[in-house]
Design an enzyme around this catalytic site. Structure first.
Site, PDB file in Angstrom:
ATOM      1  N   ASP A   1       0.872  -1.177   0.000  1.00 53.43           N
ATOM      2  CA  ASP A   1       0.000   0.000   0.000  1.00 53.43           C
ATOM      3  C   ASP A   1       0.905   1.222   0.000  1.00 53.43           C
ATOM      4  O   ASP A   1       1.768   1.351   0.878  1.00 53.43           O
ATOM      5  CB  ASP A   1      -0.882   0.014   1.264  1.00 53.43           C
ATOM      6  CG  ASP A   1      -1.996  -1.028   1.203  1.00 53.43           C
ATOM      7  OD1 ASP A   1      -2.163  -1.653   0.139  1.00 53.43           O
ATOM      8  OD2 ASP A   1      -2.683  -1.223   2.223  1.00 53.43           O
TER       9      ASP A   1
ATOM     10  N   ASP B   1     -13.656  -5.322  -3.869  1.00 53.93           N
ATOM     11  CA  ASP B   1     -13.663  -5.439  -2.411  1.00 53.93           C
ATOM     12  C   ASP B   1     -15.051  -5.913  -2.006  1.00 53.93           C
ATOM     13  O   ASP B   1     -16.040  -5.244  -2.313  1.00 53.93           O
ATOM     14  CB  ASP B   1     -13.380  -4.086  -1.746  1.00 53.93           C
ATOM     15  CG  ASP B   1     -11.975  -3.572  -2.043  1.00 53.93           C
ATOM     16  OD1 ASP B   1     -11.095  -4.408  -2.326  1.00 53.93           O
ATOM     17  OD2 ASP B   1     -11.764  -2.343  -1.999  1.00 53.93           O
TER      18      ASP B   1
END
Lengths: 211, 260
Positions: free
Chosen positions: B11, B130
């Site tokens: 990330d 997601d």
């Protein structure tokens, strides 16, 4: 020494350029075929669609084919390999036609064929020094040369064996991505660049012995 | 034989690698260029950068990070986060990304997947999904897991592939950061529905979890992040455990295909 990296106008040329430069060759990114065929060697990169890349070919492809048949060194990667063939099921447009054959959609339940796959290799200078080759693929189409003798590498996907590499004169086509295949892949690129470096002196030597 | 892949996810926020749980409580874990290169040496099969920066200014920073990464990384690099239109894809590919993952923007405008695939090829368009359990469905969420949609994850994954996405990156929001294993029923449901490769994501804690993602989840690849960044294990260790269980991952370490 200068290697041309052909730019069809789509995709990632950056890491391939860096992989070539790591071998001490200079890279010239170009969209001009005159320039691409007038340096020491040419790399046809592998991102985009066949039709799009075929449109980047000049109307008269016989001059490109003749130059490659005469021994101008070339490395075609993935789509760049497919472009060496006559035509593709993916889209309209003619390839260079250096290697007789067609490009066909992979017959498999999961497409694209994405990831690292084992490669069986024939004895060829581009594979020199590599024991076991596992390389990265991202392809939905594969090349089917008319003459199986032009194949120099194979992989198997979902039980079917396909051509992973082909060669004609000093042109190599690879369906996988050496620039994305870590250490072994970089070795393949270095082997190609070494062949480019050796070829002029070999041609010189053969001219001298022929005299 | 096509090898099941171990993909390392970083990330990235404002040019640094960060890690949090369930998209929250972010902390700094290092320089992306250095970390990506280290993971290649350890045997990672691919790297994913997920840009979690909020600001528009961070876009230039991300392109610069991608450019510097591509100079030293010789395995595939996927970049996701903040891709709003097809016009955002080209610059990332030019900078050195091999694949672009899109999430919220594709939900808002599914044409983005078709246009991206047509312009750059399916192989570089990754649909990132997601999902969280919601009653009797797996519901898709956007904007880093914060915004529920009406989409069913399995149906949406199918549509993404039909529209030209070449791969599905499937994250279980419930499992993300929990380290108790991937969401296997979700992963299997999506893998069995689509004809493109599926990357299982969210929940990796041990090598067993990766094995289960391949065997029970039918995933083509497994995404790993936190347990590596925290030094709890290495890619090499995960791969040697997987190999011992008969999962034919690409051998890690410098012996494979090495010079000399």
């Amino acid at each position: 020494m200068k290697i041309a990296l052909f730019d069809y106008g789509a995709g990632n040329l950056h890491s391939l350029g860096k992989a070539i430069e790591a071998t001490d060759a200079n890279v010239t990114i170009t969209s001009s075929w005159d320039e691409a065929l007038g340096l020491d060697g040419l790399v046809l990169p592998g991102v985009g669609a066949f039709g799009h890349a075929a449109r980047a070919l000049p109307a008269d492809i016989t001059s490109i084919r003749a130059r490659l048949l005469a021994g101008y060194p070339c490395l075609g990667i993935c789509l760049g390999m497919q472009l060496l063939f006559d035509a593709s099921e993916e889209s309209d447009g003619r390839g260079i036609g250096l290697i007789p054959g067609r490009v066909r959609l992979l017959a498999a339940s999961v497409v694209p064929h994405m990831g690292w796959n084992d490669i069986e290799t024939a004895a060829d200078p581009v594979f020199e020094g590599i024991q076991e080759l596992v390389a990265y693929y991202a392809n939905s189409y594969v090349c089917e040369p008319e003459d199986s003798a032009s194949a120099i590498a194979w992989s198997t996907y979902e039980g079917r064996r396909f051509v992973a590499g082909a060669r004609a004169a000093n042109t190599w086509g690879l369906q996988f991505h050496p620039e994305k295949s870590s250490t072994a892949g970089r070795r393949i690129i270095a082997n190609f660049v070494r062949r480019v470096r050796e070829l002029p002196s070999e041609r010189q030597a053969s001219r001298e012995t022929g005299r | 034989m096509l090898r099941p892949r171990v993909i390392v996810c970083l990330d990235v926020k404002d040019g640094r690698v960060v890690k949090g749980t369930q998209f929250k409580n972010l902390r700094d874990v290092g320089d992306p260029v250095e970390l990506a290169q280290r993971y290649e040496q350890e045997g990672a099969d691919e790297i994913v950068y997920l840009d979690v920066s909020a600001s528009k200014e961070a876009r230039g920073t991300l392109l610069d990070v991608v450019r510097r990464t591509a100079e030293t990384l010789f395995i595939p690099l996927t970049v996701g986060g903040g891709v709003r239109s097809a016009d955002d894809i080209g610059p990332l590919l030019r900078a050195g990304a091999d694949k672009i993952s899109v999430n919220s923007a594709a939900v808002r405008d599914p044409e983005l997947l078709s246009v991206g695939a047509e312009r750059f090829g399916s192989q570089c368009v990754v649909a990132s999904i997601d999902a969280a359990r919601n009653g009797d469905m797996w519901r898709c969420y956007t904007h880093g897991g914060s915004t529920p949609t009406d989409l069913d994850a399995v149906a949406w994954a199918y549509e993404c592939a039909e529209r030209g996405a070449g791969e599905i990156l499937l994250t279980s929001i419930d499992q993300d950061g929990a380290r108790t294993g991937y969401n296997l029923p979700l992963t299997a449901a999506v893998s069995d529905r689509v004809s493109v490769p599926v990357i299982a994501s969210g929940g990796a804690g041990r090598a067993e979890h990766l094995r289960d993602a391949f065997t029970e989840g039918h995933a083509s690849a497994a995404l790993v992040a936190g347990i590596l960044h925290d030094g709890l294990t290495t890619v090499g260790e995960l791969k040697s455990r997987l190999t011992a269980w008969g999962i034919d991952v690409r051998p890690s370490g410098p012996a494979e295909g090495h010079e000399r």
